[in-house]
Design a protein around this motif. Structure first.
Motif, PDB file in Angstrom:
ATOM      1  N   VAL A 138      45.665  10.587  -4.792  1.00  0.00           N
ATOM      2  CA  VAL A 138      46.719  11.025  -3.883  1.00  0.00           C
ATOM      3  C   VAL A 138      46.217  12.098  -2.925  1.00  0.00           C
ATOM      4  O   VAL A 138      46.830  12.340  -1.877  1.00  0.00           O
ATOM      5  CB  VAL A 138      47.924  11.544  -4.693  1.00  0.00           C
ATOM      6  CG1 VAL A 138      47.594  12.882  -5.352  1.00  0.00           C
ATOM      7  CG2 VAL A 138      49.163  11.677  -3.823  1.00  0.00           C
ATOM      8  N   ASP A 139      45.087  12.717  -3.244  1.00  0.00           N
ATOM      9  CA  ASP A 139      44.538  13.737  -2.356  1.00  0.00           C
ATOM     10  C   ASP A 139      44.142  13.155  -1.001  1.00  0.00           C
ATOM     11  O   ASP A 139      44.142  13.868   0.008  1.00  0.00           O
ATOM     12  CB  ASP A 139      43.328  14.407  -3.006  1.00  0.00           C
ATOM     13  CG  ASP A 139      43.725  15.280  -4.189  1.00  0.00           C
ATOM     14  OD1 ASP A 139      44.834  15.846  -4.144  1.00  0.00           O
ATOM     15  OD2 ASP A 139      42.939  15.390  -5.149  1.00  0.00           O
ATOM     16  N   MET A 140      43.799  11.875  -0.956  1.00  0.00           N
ATOM     17  CA  MET A 140      43.507  11.243   0.330  1.00  0.00           C
ATOM     18  C   MET A 140      44.762  11.183   1.195  1.00  0.00           C
ATOM     19  O   MET A 140      44.700  11.376   2.413  1.00  0.00           O
ATOM     20  CB  MET A 140      42.947   9.840   0.108  1.00  0.00           C
ATOM     21  CG  MET A 140      41.587   9.807  -0.561  1.00  0.00           C
ATOM     22  SD  MET A 140      40.958   8.122  -0.753  1.00  0.00           S
ATOM     23  CE  MET A 140      40.782   7.623   0.961  1.00  0.00           C
ATOM     24  N   VAL A 141      45.889  10.926   0.566  1.00  0.00           N
ATOM     25  CA  VAL A 141      47.155  10.922   1.306  1.00  0.00           C
ATOM     26  C   VAL A 141      47.457  12.323   1.824  1.00  0.00           C
ATOM     27  O   VAL A 141      47.942  12.499   2.947  1.00  0.00           O
ATOM     28  CB  VAL A 141      48.298  10.411   0.414  1.00  0.00           C
ATOM     29  CG1 VAL A 141      49.616  10.395   1.184  1.00  0.00           C
ATOM     30  CG2 VAL A 141      47.980   9.024  -0.120  1.00  0.00           C
ATOM     31  N   ARG A 142      47.163  13.317   1.013  1.00  0.00           N
ATOM     32  CA  ARG A 142      47.413  14.701   1.427  1.00  0.00           C
ATOM     33  C   ARG A 142      46.632  15.046   2.697  1.00  0.00           C
ATOM     34  O   ARG A 142      47.195  15.602   3.652  1.00  0.00           O
ATOM     35  CB  ARG A 142      47.025  15.666   0.304  1.00  0.00           C
ATOM     36  CG  ARG A 142      47.861  15.544  -0.963  1.00  0.00           C
ATOM     37  CD  ARG A 142      47.429  16.595  -1.984  1.00  0.00           C
ATOM     38  NE  ARG A 142      48.046  16.377  -3.284  1.00  0.00           N
ATOM     39  CZ  ARG A 142      49.262  16.795  -3.624  1.00  0.00           C
ATOM     40  NH1 ARG A 142      49.988  17.460  -2.751  1.00  0.00           N
ATOM     41  NH2 ARG A 142      49.750  16.565  -4.832  1.00  0.00           N
ATOM     42  N   VAL A 143      45.346  14.738   2.725  1.00  0.00           N
ATOM     43  CA  VAL A 143      44.541  15.131   3.885  1.00  0.00           C
ATOM     44  C   VAL A 143      44.921  14.325   5.125  1.00  0.00           C
ATOM     45  O   VAL A 143      44.934  14.853   6.247  1.00  0.00           O
ATOM     46  CB  VAL A 143      43.034  15.001   3.580  1.00  0.00           C
ATOM     47  CG1 VAL A 143      42.640  15.890   2.415  1.00  0.00           C
ATOM     48  CG2 VAL A 143      42.637  13.563   3.292  1.00  0.00           C
ATOM     49  N   LEU A 144      45.241  13.047   4.935  1.00  0.00           N
ATOM     50  CA  LEU A 144      45.636  12.233   6.084  1.00  0.00           C
ATOM     51  C   LEU A 144      46.986  12.674   6.638  1.00  0.00           C
ATOM     52  O   LEU A 144      47.234  12.581   7.845  1.00  0.00           O
ATOM     53  CB  LEU A 144      45.682  10.756   5.689  1.00  0.00           C
ATOM     54  CG  LEU A 144      44.327  10.112   5.396  1.00  0.00           C
ATOM     55  CD1 LEU A 144      44.511   8.690   4.882  1.00  0.00           C
ATOM     56  CD2 LEU A 144      43.439  10.117   6.637  1.00  0.00           C
ATOM     57  N   LEU A 183      55.342  29.421  11.073  1.00  0.00           N
ATOM     58  CA  LEU A 183      56.317  29.280   9.990  1.00  0.00           C
ATOM     59  C   LEU A 183      56.323  27.862   9.434  1.00  0.00           C
ATOM     60  O   LEU A 183      56.171  27.651   8.220  1.00  0.00           O
ATOM     61  CB  LEU A 183      57.709  29.650  10.503  1.00  0.00           C
ATOM     62  CG  LEU A 183      58.879  29.318   9.564  1.00  0.00           C
ATOM     63  CD1 LEU A 183      58.771  30.107   8.269  1.00  0.00           C
ATOM     64  CD2 LEU A 183      60.213  29.582  10.249  1.00  0.00           C
ATOM     65  N   PHE A 184      56.479  26.882  10.313  1.00  0.00           N
ATOM     66  CA  PHE A 184      56.598  25.506   9.837  1.00  0.00           C
ATOM     67  C   PHE A 184      55.260  24.956   9.345  1.00  0.00           C
ATOM     68  O   PHE A 184      55.230  24.114   8.447  1.00  0.00           O
ATOM     69  CB  PHE A 184      57.181  24.625  10.940  1.00  0.00           C
ATOM     70  CG  PHE A 184      58.652  24.824  11.143  1.00  0.00           C
ATOM     71  CD1 PHE A 184      59.566  24.291  10.257  1.00  0.00           C
ATOM     72  CD2 PHE A 184      59.125  25.578  12.205  1.00  0.00           C
ATOM     73  CE1 PHE A 184      60.927  24.484  10.426  1.00  0.00           C
ATOM     74  CE2 PHE A 184      60.485  25.784  12.385  1.00  0.00           C
ATOM     75  CZ  PHE A 184      61.389  25.237  11.490  1.00  0.00           C
ATOM     76  N   ASN A 185      54.157  25.433   9.903  1.00  0.00           N
ATOM     77  CA  ASN A 185      52.855  25.009   9.400  1.00  0.00           C
ATOM     78  C   ASN A 185      52.634  25.515   7.975  1.00  0.00           C
ATOM     79  O   ASN A 185      52.077  24.805   7.124  1.00  0.00           O
ATOM     80  CB  ASN A 185      51.741  25.521  10.313  1.00  0.00           C
ATOM     81  CG  ASN A 185      50.470  24.704  10.204  1.00  0.00           C
ATOM     82  OD1 ASN A 185      49.605  24.751  11.072  1.00  0.00           O
ATOM     83  ND2 ASN A 185      50.333  23.922   9.141  1.00  0.00           N
ATOM     84  N   GLY A 186      53.096  26.743   7.702  1.00  0.00           N
ATOM     85  CA  GLY A 186      52.982  27.270   6.345  1.00  0.00           C
ATOM     86  C   GLY A 186      53.796  26.467   5.351  1.00  0.00           C
ATOM     87  O   GLY A 186      53.322  26.135   4.256  1.00  0.00           O
ATOM     88  N   LEU A 191      53.955  22.095   1.148  1.00  0.00           N
ATOM     89  CA  LEU A 191      54.479  20.833   0.630  1.00  0.00           C
ATOM     90  C   LEU A 191      53.388  19.779   0.485  1.00  0.00           C
ATOM     91  O   LEU A 191      53.389  18.993  -0.468  1.00  0.00           O
ATOM     92  CB  LEU A 191      55.580  20.306   1.557  1.00  0.00           C
ATOM     93  CG  LEU A 191      56.882  21.105   1.582  1.00  0.00           C
ATOM     94  CD1 LEU A 191      57.795  20.590   2.687  1.00  0.00           C
ATOM     95  CD2 LEU A 191      57.593  21.032   0.237  1.00  0.00           C
ATOM     96  N   VAL A 192      52.461  19.755   1.421  1.00  0.00           N
ATOM     97  CA  VAL A 192      51.433  18.710   1.419  1.00  0.00           C
ATOM     98  C   VAL A 192      50.340  18.990   0.398  1.00  0.00           C
ATOM     99  O   VAL A 192      49.926  18.097  -0.355  1.00  0.00           O
ATOM    100  CB  VAL A 192      50.833  18.558   2.830  1.00  0.00           C
ATOM    101  CG1 VAL A 192      49.607  17.646   2.806  1.00  0.00           C
ATOM    102  CG2 VAL A 192      51.874  17.996   3.786  1.00  0.00           C
ATOM    103  N   ALA A 203      57.939  16.927   3.473  1.00  0.00           N
ATOM    104  CA  ALA A 203      57.206  17.299   4.683  1.00  0.00           C
ATOM    105  C   ALA A 203      57.424  16.311   5.822  1.00  0.00           C
ATOM    106  O   ALA A 203      57.153  16.641   6.982  1.00  0.00           O
ATOM    107  CB  ALA A 203      55.711  17.407   4.373  1.00  0.00           C
ATOM    108  N   LEU A 204      57.909  15.124   5.513  1.00  0.00           N
ATOM    109  CA  LEU A 204      58.092  14.112   6.556  1.00  0.00           C
ATOM    110  C   LEU A 204      59.073  14.543   7.649  1.00  0.00           C
ATOM    111  O   LEU A 204      58.806  14.300   8.837  1.00  0.00           O
ATOM    112  CB  LEU A 204      58.539  12.789   5.925  1.00  0.00           C
ATOM    113  CG  LEU A 204      57.468  12.034   5.140  1.00  0.00           C
ATOM    114  CD1 LEU A 204      58.062  10.782   4.505  1.00  0.00           C
ATOM    115  CD2 LEU A 204      56.296  11.665   6.041  1.00  0.00           C
TER     116      LEU A 204
END
Length: 386
Positions: A138-144, A183-186, A191-192, A203-204
Motif C-alpha cells: 500500500v506504500d506505493m499507493v501512498r507515494v502516488l 495547512l492543507f498540505n500538513g 492522512l496519506v 485525503a481524496l
C-alpha cells in the motif's frame, strides 16, 4: 531489498516526474522554460535534504514517529505546525533563485515552477520513504497519491506569484495562499503517510478541491500569458477545469443589496441544523441496516470501516448543498455571498466542537471542509434569485 521491490519503487517514484515533464514539452516557451523547470525540480529535490535533516532532529528530540500509523494528536500537531511549514518554506526557497534571475517571463511560470519544485521535493521524499520497504504494498499507493497533492498545493502560492506583476515572494495574497497550502498540505500528508490505509479516503476531498483550484488558477494565468501554450493544452484545461476564478469572484460579489448579518447567522444555524439532522439520520439508517459503526475504531477492520465512513461522510456532505439552497431561497439573495459566509461559519463551528470533543477527528473535518464549502456554494447558486 529485492530486485522486484527496487524496480517497483523506481517506477512509483519516477513515473510521475516523467509524465510531468512529457506534458511540459507541450507547453510553448522553448528550451528556456523547460530548462528552468528542470532546475526547479532539482532545487526542489535538494530542498528535501535540509527538511529531512531538520525534521528528523526535531522528531528525535520530541520522541515522535511521523509514520507511526497511530491516532496520536501530538503527531498531527507536529505534521501541521512543524513539518508542513518547514517543507512549504523550503519549496519557496527552491523557486527563489528562478525568481531572482527573472526566469518568470510569463504569469503561468509562477504555477509551472512552483509545482515543478514541489514535484522534485516530493519525489525525493518518496524515494527515501520507499527505500528498504517490501513492494508491492500500500506504500506505493501512498507515494502516488502524495505527488498530485504536493504539486497542487504549491500551485496555489505559485498562482499568487505569477499573478503579481513584479513576482514578489511575499505580500498579502502570496502569504494567504502559502498559509492555506501549508495547512492543507500538513493534513493531507498526515492522512496519506501517517494513518491506516482507510484514512487515504479522507485525503481524496482535499485532492479534488485543491486540484480544481489549481486547474482554475492555471486557466486564469494562461489568459494573461504572453507566451501562449499549445492549443491542445488550452483545450484540455478548458474541458476539465471547474468554473474560472473570475466566475467564482462574480458569484461571490456583493449585489445592490447589502450583506445582511441576520441571514448570515440564520444561514449558519440552518446549516448546522441540517448537518445534525443528516448525521442523525445516517446513524439511524446504519443501525436499521445493521452497519457496524464500531468498525471505524478497529485498526484491523479497514474494509468494514469503509461502509460506515462512507455513510456518515456522504450524509455530512449532502447537508451543505441542501442548506445552501434553503438559505438562498429564504433570503432571496442574488449572490452566494451570504450562504457562503454562513457555511464557512458552520464549518468553523464544527471544527471547534470537534477539537474539544475529539481532536483527532479534526483532521478529517479539515479534509472535507473545502468540498463542503464548495457544495454549499453550489446549492446556494441553484437557489439564488436571478
Amino acid at each position: 531489498m529485492s530486485a522486484l521491490s527496487l524496480i517497483l519503487g523506481l517506477v512509483a517514484v519516477a513515473a510521475p516526474a516523467v509524465v510531468w515533464f512529457l506534458l511540459l514539452r507541450r507547453v510553448r516557451g522553448g528550451a528556456r522554460r523547460f530548462t528552468a523547470a528542470l532546475a526547479a525540480a532539482a532545487l526542489g529535490a535538494l530542498a528535501f535534504v535540509p527538511a529531512a535533516l531538520l525534521e528528523g532532529l526535531l522528531m528525535r528530540w520530541a520522541g515522535l514517529d511521523r509514520h507511526a500509523r497511530a491516532m496520536d494528536v501530538a503527531t498531527l500537531v507536529y505534521a501541521i505546525l512543524v513539518a508542513a511549514p518547514i517543507e512549504q518554506a523550503l519549496k519557496v526557497a527552491a523557486v527563489t533563485p528562478l525568481v531572482r534571475t527573472r526566469k518568470l517571463a510569463a504569469p503561468i511560470d509562477g504555477i509551472l515552477y512552483a509545482s515543478t519544485a514541489a514535484l522534485g521535493f516530493v519525489t525525493a521524499h518518496n524515494a527515501v520513504f520507499l527505500w528498504g520497504r517490501a513492494l508491492p504494498s500500500v506504500d506505493m499507493v501512498r507515494v502516488l497519491m502524495a505527488v498530485p497533492g504536493h504539486v497542487a498545493f504549491a500551485a496555489a502560492w505559485g498562482y499568487a506569484l505569477g499573478r503579481d506583476r513584479r513576482h514578489r515572494i511575499g505580500g498579502r495574497w502570496f502569504n494567504a495562499t502559502w498559509l492555506a497550502a501549508t495547512l492543507f498540505n500538513g493534513v493531507y500528508d498526515h492522512l496519506v503517510y501517517a494513518r491506516a490505509p482507510i484514512a487515504m479516503l479522507g485525503a481524496l476531498p482535499i485532492l479534488v478541491a485543491v486540484g480544481g483550484i489549481a486547474l482554475s488558477a492555471a486557466q486564469d494565468l494562461l489568459r494573461r500569458d504572453q507566451l501562449p501554450s499549445d492549443p491542445r493544452v488550452r483545450r484540455l484545461l478548458s474541458s476539465i477545469a471547474p468554473p474560472s476564478i473570475g466566475a467564482v469572484r462574480a458569484a461571490l460579489r456583493r449585489t445592490e443589496r447589502p450583506v445582511t448579518l441576520t441571514w448570515i447567522v440564520f444561514g449558519a444555524l440552518v446549516t448546522t441544523g441540517v448537518l445534525t439532522a443528516m448525521l442523525v439520520g445516517s446513524v439511524a439508517l446504519g443501525h436499521y441496516l445493521g452497519i457496524d459503526f464500531a468498525a471505524v475504531d478497529r485498526a484491523e477492520a479497514n474494509t468494514q470501516a469503509m461502509v460506515p465512513l462512507a455513510l456518515i461522510g456522504g450524509a455530512a456532505l449532502l447537508a451543505f448543498p441542501v442548506a445552501g439552497y434553503l438559505v438562498a431561497r429564504a433570503s432571496a439573495t442574488r449572490s452566494v455571498l451570504e450562504p457562503a459566509i454562513a457555511a464557512a461559519l458552520a464549518i468553523v463551528g464544527s471544527l471547534v466542537l470537534l477539537g474539544l470533543a475529539a481532536p483527532i477527528a479534526v483532521v478529517f473535518a479539515i479534509a472535507f471542509a473545502p468540498i463542503a464549502f464548495g457544495l454549499a456554494c453550489a446549492g446556494a447558486w441553484m437557489g439564488m434569485t436571478r
